[in-house]
Design an enzyme around this catalytic site. Structure first.
Site, mmCIF file in Angstrom:
data_model
loop_
_atom_site.group_PDB
_atom_site.id
_atom_site.type_symbol
_atom_site.label_atom_id
_atom_site.label_comp_id
_atom_site.label_asym_id
_atom_site.label_seq_id
_atom_site.Cartn_x
_atom_site.Cartn_y
_atom_site.Cartn_z
ATOM 1 N N GLY A 238 38.555 35.106 43.405
ATOM 2 C CA GLY A 238 37.407 35.862 42.889
ATOM 3 C C GLY A 238 38.036 37.382 42.858
ATOM 4 O O GLY A 238 39.222 37.786 43.596
ATOM 5 N N SER B 263 38.487 41.315 43.186
ATOM 6 C CA SER B 263 38.377 42.502 44.355
ATOM 7 C C SER B 263 36.701 42.808 44.394
ATOM 8 O O SER B 263 36.082 43.405 43.312
ATOM 9 C CB SER B 263 39.245 43.657 44.180
ATOM 10 O OG SER B 263 39.126 44.313 45.222
ATOM 11 N N GLY B 264 36.244 42.714 45.679
ATOM 12 C CA GLY B 264 34.687 43.385 45.700
ATOM 13 C C GLY B 264 34.054 42.174 45.417
ATOM 14 O O GLY B 264 32.686 42.306 45.580
ATOM 15 N N SER B 265 34.423 40.830 45.254
ATOM 16 C CA SER B 265 33.375 39.833 44.868
ATOM 17 C C SER B 265 32.886 39.243 46.377
ATOM 18 O O SER B 265 31.929 38.126 45.973
ATOM 19 C CB SER B 265 33.968 38.475 44.241
ATOM 20 O OG SER B 265 35.136 38.165 44.805
ATOM 21 N N LYS C 142 34.779 37.631 48.916
ATOM 22 C CA LYS C 142 35.786 36.649 49.632
ATOM 23 C C LYS C 142 35.956 36.845 50.878
ATOM 24 O O LYS C 142 35.540 35.806 51.827
ATOM 25 C CB LYS C 142 37.008 36.779 48.799
ATOM 26 C CG LYS C 142 36.967 36.490 47.058
ATOM 27 C CD LYS C 142 38.410 36.442 46.806
ATOM 28 C CE LYS C 142 39.217 37.725 46.958
ATOM 29 N NZ LYS C 142 38.463 39.028 46.345
ATOM 30 N N SER C 143 36.606 37.964 51.196
ATOM 31 C CA SER C 143 36.677 37.982 52.739
ATOM 32 C C SER C 143 35.352 38.129 53.562
ATOM 33 O O SER C 143 35.393 37.381 54.747
ATOM 34 C CB SER C 143 37.546 39.383 53.198
ATOM 35 O OG SER C 143 38.590 39.465 52.378
ATOM 36 N N SER D 146 44.119 35.628 44.098
ATOM 37 C CA SER D 146 44.837 34.573 43.461
ATOM 38 C C SER D 146 44.216 34.279 42.010
ATOM 39 O O SER D 146 43.706 33.544 41.725
ATOM 40 C CB SER D 146 44.654 33.236 44.160
ATOM 41 O OG SER D 146 43.459 32.891 44.443
#
Length: 199
Positions: free
Chosen positions: A34, A36-38, A40-41, A108
């Protein structure tokens, strides 16, 4: 690519199935993708925390962390991004072979690269989790200040601004991270893993 001669694959004594029996669960890669900022981490770590709490073998591979070490020689140009994902796929495969559930949190952005990694794994071992979040929300969050820099032209080839993001066409799981809580998201992923008899 130059052929690697005199290098022969050595099969290990302990198999992946042996490790599954020892752990009491199967192994797989949870591939969080997704913008950046979605989230994920954040979500990958929440899932990992719940797996750990339940006594399951797991680990998180995070995009920024990997670029501090293994992939520190790679830029954000398309070819290097491709190599970045290929390397991560190989590392994730090693974790799966070791019997662990590995959460891989990487933008990705290109389908071709994600499909390449998917091809490294057997059935039910690659689980693509699309963290779907509108770009304006990701940009409002901007936890690392990257969108602001990209808008100023300080960061080139930034996904969603000056470089495309190709959303998954048929991911195993979609999480609408703008309106789904972390707890709800973790439960959804756990339900999937239980349905597939990984847990």
């Amino acid at each position: 690519m130059e052929k690697l001669e005199n290098i022969i694959w050595h099969n290990t004594t302990i198999s992946k199935k042996d490790r599954h029996r020892l752990n009491g669960h199967k192994s797989c890669v949870l591939w969080f993708t997704g913008l950046s900022g979605s989230g994920k981490s954040t979500l990958a770590n929440a899932v990992d925390q719940e797996l750990f709490r339940n006594g399951l073998r797991s680990f998180v591979l995070d995009g920024d962390n990997i670029r501090h070490g293994l992939n520190r020689d790679l830029s954000f140009h398309k070819l290097d991004r491709k190599e970045n994902i290929r390397r991560i796929g190989e590392v994730a495969k090693l974790f799966v072979e070791s019997g662990q559930i590995v959460s891989s949190a990487f933008i990705s952005p290109f389908r071709e690269d994600r499909d390449l990694v998917r091809g490294m794994f057997g059935g039910n071992e690659f689980i693509e989790i699309y963290c779907n979040c509108p770009i304006h929300i990701c940009e409002n969050r901007d936890p690392k200040g990257l969108y602001k820099k990209a808008r100023k032209g300080e960061i080139h080839d930034f996904t969603g601004i000056s470089s495309p993001y190709e959303a998954p066409l048929s991911p195993e799981i979609i999480i609408e991270t703008s309106n789904t809580s972390i707890d709800q998201s973790v439960k959804k992923i756990f339900s999937f893993l239980q349905a597939k008899r990984i847990l």
